[in-house]
Design an enzyme around this catalytic site. Structure first.
Site, PDB file in Angstrom:
ATOM      1  N   ARG A   1       0.869  -1.175   0.000  1.00 59.80           N
ATOM      2  CA  ARG A   1       0.000   0.000   0.000  1.00 59.80           C
ATOM      3  C   ARG A   1       0.912   1.232   0.000  1.00 59.80           C
ATOM      4  NH1 ARG A   1      -3.626  -2.735  -1.464  1.00 59.80           N
ATOM      5  NH2 ARG A   1      -5.546  -3.237  -0.360  1.00 59.80           N
TER       6      ARG A   1
ATOM      7  N   GLU B   1      -3.411   7.639  -3.935  1.00 62.48           N
ATOM      8  CA  GLU B   1      -3.802   7.205  -5.284  1.00 62.48           C
ATOM      9  C   GLU B   1      -5.325   7.307  -5.468  1.00 62.48           C
ATOM     10  OE1 GLU B   1      -2.180   3.132  -4.829  1.00 62.48           O
ATOM     11  OE2 GLU B   1      -4.236   2.402  -4.980  1.00 62.48           O
TER      12      GLU B   1
ATOM     13  N   HIS C   1      -1.620   0.496  -9.667  1.00 60.27           N
ATOM     14  CA  HIS C   1      -2.213  -0.487  -8.736  1.00 60.27           C
ATOM     15  C   HIS C   1      -2.825  -1.665  -9.505  1.00 60.27           C
ATOM     16  CE1 HIS C   1      -4.090  -0.966  -4.477  1.00 60.27           C
ATOM     17  NE2 HIS C   1      -3.795  -2.139  -5.013  1.00 60.27           N
TER      18      HIS C   1
HETATM   19  P1  NAP Z   1      -0.625 -11.638   4.943  1.00 57.44           P
HETATM   20  O1  NAP Z   1      -0.574 -13.068   4.543  1.00 57.44           O
HETATM   21  O2  NAP Z   1      -1.471 -11.230   6.077  1.00 57.44           O
HETATM   22  O3  NAP Z   1       0.898 -11.171   5.206  1.00 57.44           O
HETATM   23  C1  NAP Z   1       1.214  -9.929   5.725  1.00 57.44           C
HETATM   24  C2  NAP Z   1       2.664  -9.947   6.207  1.00 57.44           C
HETATM   25  O4  NAP Z   1       2.972  -8.616   6.672  1.00 57.44           O
HETATM   26  C3  NAP Z   1       2.910 -10.910   7.382  1.00 57.44           C
HETATM   27  O5  NAP Z   1       4.146 -11.550   7.239  1.00 57.44           O
HETATM   28  C4  NAP Z   1       2.930  -9.968   8.592  1.00 57.44           C
HETATM   29  O6  NAP Z   1       3.763 -10.400   9.646  1.00 57.44           O
HETATM   30  C5  NAP Z   1       3.525  -8.717   7.973  1.00 57.44           C
HETATM   31  N1  NAP Z   1       3.179  -7.543   8.766  1.00 57.44           N
HETATM   32  C6  NAP Z   1       1.950  -7.141   9.141  1.00 57.44           C
HETATM   33  N2  NAP Z   1       2.027  -6.036   9.889  1.00 57.44           N
HETATM   34  C7  NAP Z   1       3.337  -5.760  10.016  1.00 57.44           C
HETATM   35  C8  NAP Z   1       4.070  -4.765  10.693  1.00 57.44           C
HETATM   36  N3  NAP Z   1       3.438  -3.821  11.412  1.00 57.44           N
HETATM   37  N4  NAP Z   1       5.411  -4.780  10.601  1.00 57.44           N
HETATM   38  C9  NAP Z   1       6.048  -5.742   9.876  1.00 57.44           C
HETATM   39  N5  NAP Z   1       5.404  -6.704   9.211  1.00 57.44           N
HETATM   40  C10 NAP Z   1       4.066  -6.718   9.283  1.00 57.44           C
HETATM   41  O7  NAP Z   1      -1.099 -10.724   3.728  1.00 57.44           O
HETATM   42  P2  NAP Z   1      -0.924 -10.988   2.156  1.00 57.44           P
HETATM   43  O8  NAP Z   1      -2.050 -11.796   1.664  1.00 57.44           O
HETATM   44  O9  NAP Z   1       0.472 -11.442   1.885  1.00 57.44           O
HETATM   45  O10 NAP Z   1      -1.146  -9.486   1.602  1.00 57.44           O
HETATM   46  C11 NAP Z   1      -0.288  -8.455   2.038  1.00 57.44           C
HETATM   47  C12 NAP Z   1      -0.773  -7.105   1.554  1.00 57.44           C
HETATM   48  O11 NAP Z   1      -0.491  -6.953   0.183  1.00 57.44           O
HETATM   49  C13 NAP Z   1      -2.287  -6.847   1.620  1.00 57.44           C
HETATM   50  O12 NAP Z   1      -2.716  -6.528   2.929  1.00 57.44           O
HETATM   51  C14 NAP Z   1      -2.444  -5.701   0.656  1.00 57.44           C
HETATM   52  O13 NAP Z   1      -2.297  -4.465   1.316  1.00 57.44           O
HETATM   53  C15 NAP Z   1      -1.281  -5.881  -0.316  1.00 57.44           C
HETATM   54  N6  NAP Z   1      -1.768  -6.241  -1.668  1.00 57.44           N
HETATM   55  C16 NAP Z   1      -1.529  -5.411  -2.718  1.00 57.44           C
HETATM   56  C17 NAP Z   1      -1.986  -5.740  -3.976  1.00 57.44           C
HETATM   57  C18 NAP Z   1      -1.731  -4.866  -5.167  1.00 57.44           C
HETATM   58  O14 NAP Z   1      -2.554  -4.833  -6.070  1.00 57.44           O
HETATM   59  N7  NAP Z   1      -0.604  -4.193  -5.249  1.00 57.44           N
HETATM   60  C19 NAP Z   1      -2.729  -6.900  -4.177  1.00 57.44           C
HETATM   61  C20 NAP Z   1      -2.949  -7.732  -3.083  1.00 57.44           C
HETATM   62  C21 NAP Z   1      -2.468  -7.394  -1.819  1.00 57.44           C
HETATM   63  P3  NAP Z   1       3.484 -11.738  10.479  1.00 57.44           P
HETATM   64  O15 NAP Z   1       3.641 -12.861   9.478  1.00 57.44           O
HETATM   65  O16 NAP Z   1       4.544 -11.782  11.492  1.00 57.44           O
HETATM   66  O17 NAP Z   1       2.087 -11.639  10.977  1.00 57.44           O
END
Ligand code: NAP
Length: 325
Positions: free
Chosen positions: A241, A270, A288
């Site tokens: 994000r 954005e 995005h």
């Molecule tokens: P996820 O499985 O929940 O993984 C999130 C990771 O971020 C986990 O490893 C978590 O740590 C870590 N994290 C969370 N809060 C943190 C903090 N304060 N400091 C350090 N690390 C932190 O989520 P995901 O499915 O991989 O998706 C991640 C994100 O990608 C989404 O939330 C979204 O914002 C973004 N995204 C973007 C797009 C795009 O179009 N560009 C598309 C899809 C998703 P822990 O493992 O230790 O809990």
């Protein structure tokens, strides 16, 4: 039996423009009030009590003030994995479940992260322009670029998508390090407790955490300076994000060669993007599009629709966000 109650479609509020497939499927099964709360508040007030579910994309803004206007609202179905725009604290207090679409988009977002890394380092957008504009013929070969394979990568966020990115980086023979809230004992990668320490030890820093208050400005001037190592090295790739990076600090770092470059799919504020980026040769920009393929957007819509259908059929929801379980 009341025929009307059998045939009347449930009413939902859509809060973002949706891709055609998702919108068409919703129209089949629901009466869709599309952003009526913004376009016609008076008409919205008239239908608000009949609305039991909200649908939006991952960028949807669903604050407490909106939820509170629908006394019978019980569900928010996000077509996306990120839900930082939904006030989950308010949802819990109001008895509203929030669902999202994890996993089905891992591959696409990871693919895009690698694509942006290759574009930033190998300057593929510039190479395309170089050929189209006849500069190859006029000036000869392009300036040399930065090698990716074998370089050190740091992944900020080692969740579903972070792990999928790591798999691809392994195929590029990249030593992999990461930071997250917790270490992952089952993964053979190097853990750093802070983003700054991680950045100091890698060539490419890929950001893939959730957005929201907890990660706001996490990639700040200090992290970028560590990535640059005082020699203008290091590339930052953001597919998480826009809020996760301190955007003014990133612009400063790119303008002053504190880091070598960036690949950005997301921006703070954005779809408005700071014009400062437009004139920079060391940044690749995308609007995005992390999950924006036909196949994945369909899979995301299908999962969101399944959650909605289950809700209206009083069946268990499939993918409730952790905060609302
Ligand atoms: P996820 O499985 O929940 O993984 C999130 C990771 O971020 C986990 O490893 C978590 O740590 C870590 N994290 C969370 N809060 C943190 C903090 N304060 N400091 C350090 N690390 C932190 O989520 P995901 O499915 O991989 O998706 C991640 C994100 O990608 C989404 O939330 C979204 O914002 C973004 N995204 C973007 C797009 C795009 O179009 N560009 C598309 C899809 C998703 P822990 O493992 O230790 O809990």
């Amino acid at each position: 039996m009341n025929i009307t109650s059998q045939t009347t479609k449930p009413e939902i509020l859509v809060v973002m423009p949706l891709p055609p497939y998702a919108r068409a499927q919703l129209d089949l099964h629901y009466i869709v009030h599309d952003r009526i709360h913004q376009t016609d508040p008076q008409a919205f007030a008239g239908v608000a009590s009949g609305i039991r579910a909200i649908v939006g994309s991952g960028e949807a803004k669903v604050p407490r003030s909106l939820m509170a206007q629908m006394p019978n609202l019980k569900m928010v179905s996000v077509i996306g994995v990120g839900y930082d725009g939904v006030d989950t604290i308010a949802a819990n207090e109001l008895g509203i479940k929030v669902t999202h679409t994890p996993d089905v988009l891992n591959d696409d977002v990871a693919d895009l992260a690698l694509g942006l890394m290759l574009c930033a380092a190998r300057k593929l957008p510039q190479a395309d322009q170089y050929v189209r504009q006849g500069q190859w013929l006029a000036k000869g070969p392009m300036p040399l670029a930065r090698k990716v394979s074998g370089s050190r990568v740091g992944i900020v966020g080692m969740g579903r998508i972070g792990k999928t990115i790591a798999k691809r980086c392994a195929a590029f023979d990249m030593p992999i390090s990461y930071t997250a809230r917790s270490t992952k004992a089952d993964l053979p990668f190097t853990f750093f407790a802070s983003a700054t320490d991680l950045a100091a030890n890698v060539d490419f820093l890929i950001i893939i955490t959730p957005g929201g208050a907890a990660t706001k400005g996490m990639i700040n001037a200090e992290v970028l300076a560590a990535l640059g190592k005082g020699r203008g090295e290091g590339y930052v790739i953001n597919v998480a994000r826009g809020t996760v990076i301190d955007q003014p600090a990133l612009i400063h770092a790119l303008q002053n060669n504190i880091i070598a470059g960036a690949g950005l799919d997301v921006f703070d504020g954005e779809p408005t993007v700071p014009e400062a980026f437009f004139g920079m040769d060391n940044v690749t920009l995308a609007p995005h599009v992390g999950s924006a393929t036909n196949a994945t957007r369909k899979a995301m819509a299908d999962l969101a629709l399944l959650n909605l259908a289950n809700f209206y059929a009083s069946k268990p929801l499939v993918t409730v966000v952790p905060e609302c379980q």
